[in-house]
Design an enzyme around this catalytic site. Structure first.
Site, PDB file in Angstrom:
ATOM      1  N   SER A 110       0.820  -1.199   0.000  1.00 42.32           N
ATOM      2  CA  SER A 110       0.000   0.000   0.000  1.00 42.32           C
ATOM      3  C   SER A 110       0.852   1.246   0.000  1.00 42.32           C
ATOM      4  CB  SER A 110      -0.953   0.005   1.194  1.00 42.32           C
ATOM      5  OG  SER A 110      -0.256   0.469   2.320  1.00 42.32           O
ATOM      6  N   LYS A 111       0.308   2.249  -0.643  1.00 47.42           N
ATOM      7  CA  LYS A 111       1.023   3.506  -0.783  1.00 47.42           C
ATOM      8  C   LYS A 111       1.265   4.094   0.607  1.00 47.42           C
ATOM      9  CE  LYS A 111       0.728   7.704  -3.450  1.00 47.42           C
ATOM     10  NZ  LYS A 111       0.011   8.796  -2.800  1.00 47.42           N
ATOM     11  N   ARG A 112       0.283   3.866   1.476  1.00 46.38           N
ATOM     12  CA  ARG A 112       0.383   4.453   2.808  1.00 46.38           C
ATOM     13  C   ARG A 112       1.588   3.909   3.585  1.00 46.38           C
ATOM     14  NH1 ARG A 112      -3.975   3.091   6.353  1.00 46.38           N
ATOM     15  NH2 ARG A 112      -5.090   2.773   4.399  1.00 46.38           N
TER      16      ARG A 112
END
Ligand code: GLU
Length: 487
Positions: free
Chosen positions: A253-255
């Site tokens: 995930s980008k997060r």
């Protein structure tokens, strides 16, 4: 034989996901392996998701890693435009043609009516699907509604019965019941196509074959085939790629900062290492080779080596591989890359940083580890006297103090502060005292660095620090030992 033409068709999200990079890479390799063409098409029909500068991120990343396209928005080509938002008239024309051919129909249902349908579906725990309200409008009714200016969309007319099958080169033959597919929107009221229409029109007009994309499109591919069939177009070969996961069931995930090419590149992973590692995420050359340049990948790639199961992104494997790539750099190349990190660590300009690079190169897996590794050269960290005590080196607080004090005396006499003279001074002392090398070198290195582990040994560190700073640090070490002994 027809030319192999593949395309990478990202939506401009502002970053290139590792899974997307892998799709781009495999798509490129399939084209180049067959001496074909690799196209870039920007799929930006979802204007709600528009991100400023996002297409540049895609061009720049692809260029940086060497996935050069033969046709695309920035370089043109015979089948442009290659940006979907610039192809609206094309989609309108084909959507209307599809209506005439019986593969689609106008729908005039209001938002309120659709919301109500959706609410009812939610209440009765069913998946929402359009109920076909406008499907059987007569030609005349459609004409009238169009004339009166009611907003409309064009929906796909999915057969109510029967099945649709398609063949995927990896996943084999997949069959779905048509009754499970709903009459999805192909052209929206603003004239923008949905992916469902645009991918078919563009892949056909741009002569794409095979179509390579993520396996999330497997389940909707039957819809696309119904469109190809309604137009009487040749259905392309399909190669759907399994996803890249962090661990089974969990996406990158980008997060978490580990999803995009740039997340890694900006931390100091080399682009060659990233590409090499990504190539092996779900593909195997069939032997135990692990290191590939782009040319070698083109040579070795074969879709037979693709795996159907999700690929697990193993950051430790990437780190290791990056370390191997760093070791293979020339000292000068490594030095160039390391310089910004030395600056970040605050190392003085006049330090012999090339010498430092020769010590650091073999110990670096990722470039952004460098500041923590070398910052002791900029500033002596606080440390405990206990660091001087090292069983393997046979050092105690007592002999450390004795030998460090003697080392200070002889180092004060050294005339030219070079590696050779320092070496001679310390080894003469070791011989004179009749002690182990480590019994002098260990306390000297600890006092000079304040750290248990350092790149390079005592002599290199002294060379790097220079006379003044070395002597200052060694005296601090001596004081620390004196104090520790009194306690
Ligand atoms: N635009 C799609 C995406 O970014 C790619 C679809 C395709 O490759 O056909 O997911």
């Amino acid at each position: 034989m027809k030319e192999i033409r593949t395309r990478f068709a990202p939506s401009p999200t502002g970053y290139l996901h590792i899974g997307g990079l892998r799709t781009a890479l495999y798509t490129y390799l399939i084209a180049k392996k067959n001496k074909g063409k690799f196209l870039l098409r920007i799929e930006d029909t979802d204007q709600d998701r528009y991100v400023e500068g996002a297409t540049e991120v895609i061009y720049n990343t692809l260029r940086l890693v060497g996935l050069n396209h033969d046709e695309g928005p920035d370089i043109g080509g015979p089948y442009g435009p290659y940006i979907q938002s610039e192809r609206k008239p094309v989609y309108l024309k084909y959507a209307k043609e599809l209506v005439e051919k019986g593969g689609a129909y106008y729908c005039f249902c209001s938002k309120e009516r659709l919301d109500q349908l959706r609410d009812e579906a939610v209440k009765s725990n069913k998946a929402f699907g359009y109920d076909g309200h406008c499907r059987e409008l007569s030609g005349q009714e459609v004409e009238e509604k169009l004339k009166s200016g009611i907003p409309w969309v064009i929906r796909q007319k999915i057969p109510r019965t029967g099945t649709t099958s398609f063949h995927d080169e990896l996943f084999g033959t997949i069959t779905v019941e048509n009754s499970t597919l709903d009459d999805g929107i192909l052209l929206k009221s603003d004239g923008m196509p949905t992916y469902n229409l645009a991918n078919v029109i563009d892949d056909h007009l741009m002569k794409i074959n095979p179509v390579v994309r993520g396996s999330e499109y497997l389940s909707s591919t039957p819809r696309y085939n119904l469109i190809y069939e309604a137009f009487g177009w040749e259905i392309p070969k399909y190669i759907h790629l399994s996803p890249v996961m962090r661990e089974p069931g969990k996406k990158l995930s980008k997060r978490d900062g580990d999803a995009s090419f740039d997340d890694f590149y900006s931390k100091g992973y080399l682009k060659e290492a990233i590409i090499n590692y990504v190539a092996l995420l779900g593909w195997s050359p069939g032997d135990d080779r692990e290191f590939f340049t782009m040319e070698e990948l083109v040579e070795a790639f074969d879709i037979k080596g693709l795996s159907k199961s999700p690929a697990i992104f193993d950051i430790n494997k990437l780190r290791w591989m990056n370390g191997e790539y760093i070791k293979k750099l020339s000292l000068e190349e490594f030095h160039e890359m390391a310089l910004p990190y030395y600056r970040e660590a605050g190392l003085p300009e006049e330090m012999n940083l090339m010498l430092l690079s020769s010590l650091v190169q073999g110990r670096t897996e990722v470039l952004n580890e460098i500041p923590a590794m070398v910052s002791f050269l900029a500033e002596l960290p606080e440390y405990e006297a206990a660091l001087f005590v090292h069983k393997k080196s046979r050092t105690t607080l007592e002999n450390s103090l004795e030998n460090l004090a003697k080392a200070i005396e002889v180092l004060e006499q050294v005339e030219d502060w070079t590696e050779d003279s320092l070496h001679k001074a310390l080894f003469d002392l070791i011989a004179e005292l009749g002690v182990r090398n480590s019994q002098v070198l260990w306390p000297v290195r600890i006092a000079a660095s304040g750290k248990l582990v350092t790149p390079g040994g005592a002599i290199e560190i002294l060379t790097l620090l220079g006379r003044e700073e070395t002597m200052r640090r060694l005296r601090i070490g001596r004081e620390l030992l004196q104090k520790a002994q009194k306690e």
